[in-house]
Structures are given as structure tokens and as C-alpha cells.
Design a protein around this motif. Structure first.
Motif, short mmCIF file in Angstrom:
data_model
loop_
_atom_site.label_atom_id
_atom_site.label_comp_id
_atom_site.label_asym_id
_atom_site.label_seq_id
_atom_site.Cartn_x
_atom_site.Cartn_y
_atom_site.Cartn_z
N SER A 130 -21.50 128.04 12.87
CA SER A 130 -22.76 127.97 12.11
C SER A 130 -21.94 126.92 11.12
CB SER A 130 -22.26 129.66 11.60
OG SER A 130 -21.32 129.85 11.13
N SER A 131 -20.90 126.44 10.99
CA SER A 131 -20.54 125.78 9.76
C SER A 131 -20.19 124.29 9.68
CB SER A 131 -20.22 126.27 8.68
OG SER A 131 -18.52 126.84 9.14
N ILE A 132 -20.66 124.10 10.66
CA ILE A 132 -20.24 122.67 10.60
C ILE A 132 -21.25 121.01 11.00
CG2 ILE A 132 -18.27 122.91 12.33
CD1 ILE A 132 -20.00 121.96 14.87
N GLY A 133 -21.09 120.42 10.07
CA GLY A 133 -22.02 119.70 9.81
C GLY A 133 -22.50 118.67 11.13
N LYS A 134 -23.76 118.16 11.43
CA LYS A 134 -24.59 117.00 12.50
C LYS A 134 -23.50 116.17 12.64
CE LYS A 134 -28.76 117.21 10.33
NZ LYS A 134 -29.96 116.52 9.56
#
Length: 99
Positions: free
Chosen positions: A69-73
Motif C-alpha cells: 500500500s505504500s510502495i511507489g510506481k
């Protein structure tokens, strides 16, 4: 799916020899003995491993993306490449590798 006589027990061989492959993406990143959850994601999946043994399935090492839920593209793209590689390996890691 796990009906006696179909999946296990007398005459229950419908799932024997099939692979159980899991892809798990927990949103949090606090899994681990030293972290808030106190258990790794692999440990929390043990009931599914036990079920696979009961019905004669070949449990494969799960593909896990912790903190989804908190990792970037960029990280998502990197995990997608790793997942593609994982799925297309000639032999996925087996239960013995997971123990």
C-alpha cells in the motif's frame, strides 16, 4: 473445494499433484519477528501449506510483496518484473525450500 472424498480422504485425489502458487501483497510492512506483527508473512501462510499437504498438492514458495500500500510506481514495476520471472521459472521453489 475441500470436500471429503473429492479433495482428501477416501477417494479424494482431485488435487493430488497440482501446484498451489500464491501471490500475496499485504499492505503493511510490519511483518517479521522483530516488527509489530511478530510473524513473517510466510509464517502466517502456514495453514495454507498444511492444507496443501492434506490434499496432496505441491506447495510452492509464495511470491510476496510486503508493504504494497505504500510502495511507489517504480517499486511496483520492479515487483511486476520479479513476479513475471517467478511465474516463468522452469521450476518454482518447492515446499522443501520454504520450510
Amino acid at each position: 473445494m475441500l470436500e471429503y472424498g473429492w479433495a482428501y480422504g477416501t477417494g479424494g485425489t482431485a488435487l493430488h499433484g497440482k501446484e498451489l502458487v500464491l501471490a500475496v501483497s499485504p499492505g503493511a510492512d510490519n511483518y517479521g519477528r522483530e516488527k509489530f506483527a511478530k510473524y513473517t508473512v510466510h509464517e502466517l501462510l502456514r495453514p495454507l501449506q498444511a492444507m496443501s499437504r492434506l490434499v496432496g498438492m505441491d506447495f510452492k514458495v509464495p511470491f510476496i510483496t510486503v508493504g504494497a500500500s505504500s510502495i511507489g510506481k517504480a517499486e511496483i514495476a520492479q515487483q511486476a518484473k520479479k513476479y513475471d520471472t517467478y511465474l516463468h521459472e522452469t521450476a518454482l521453489p518447492t515446499l522443501g525450500d520454504f520450510d
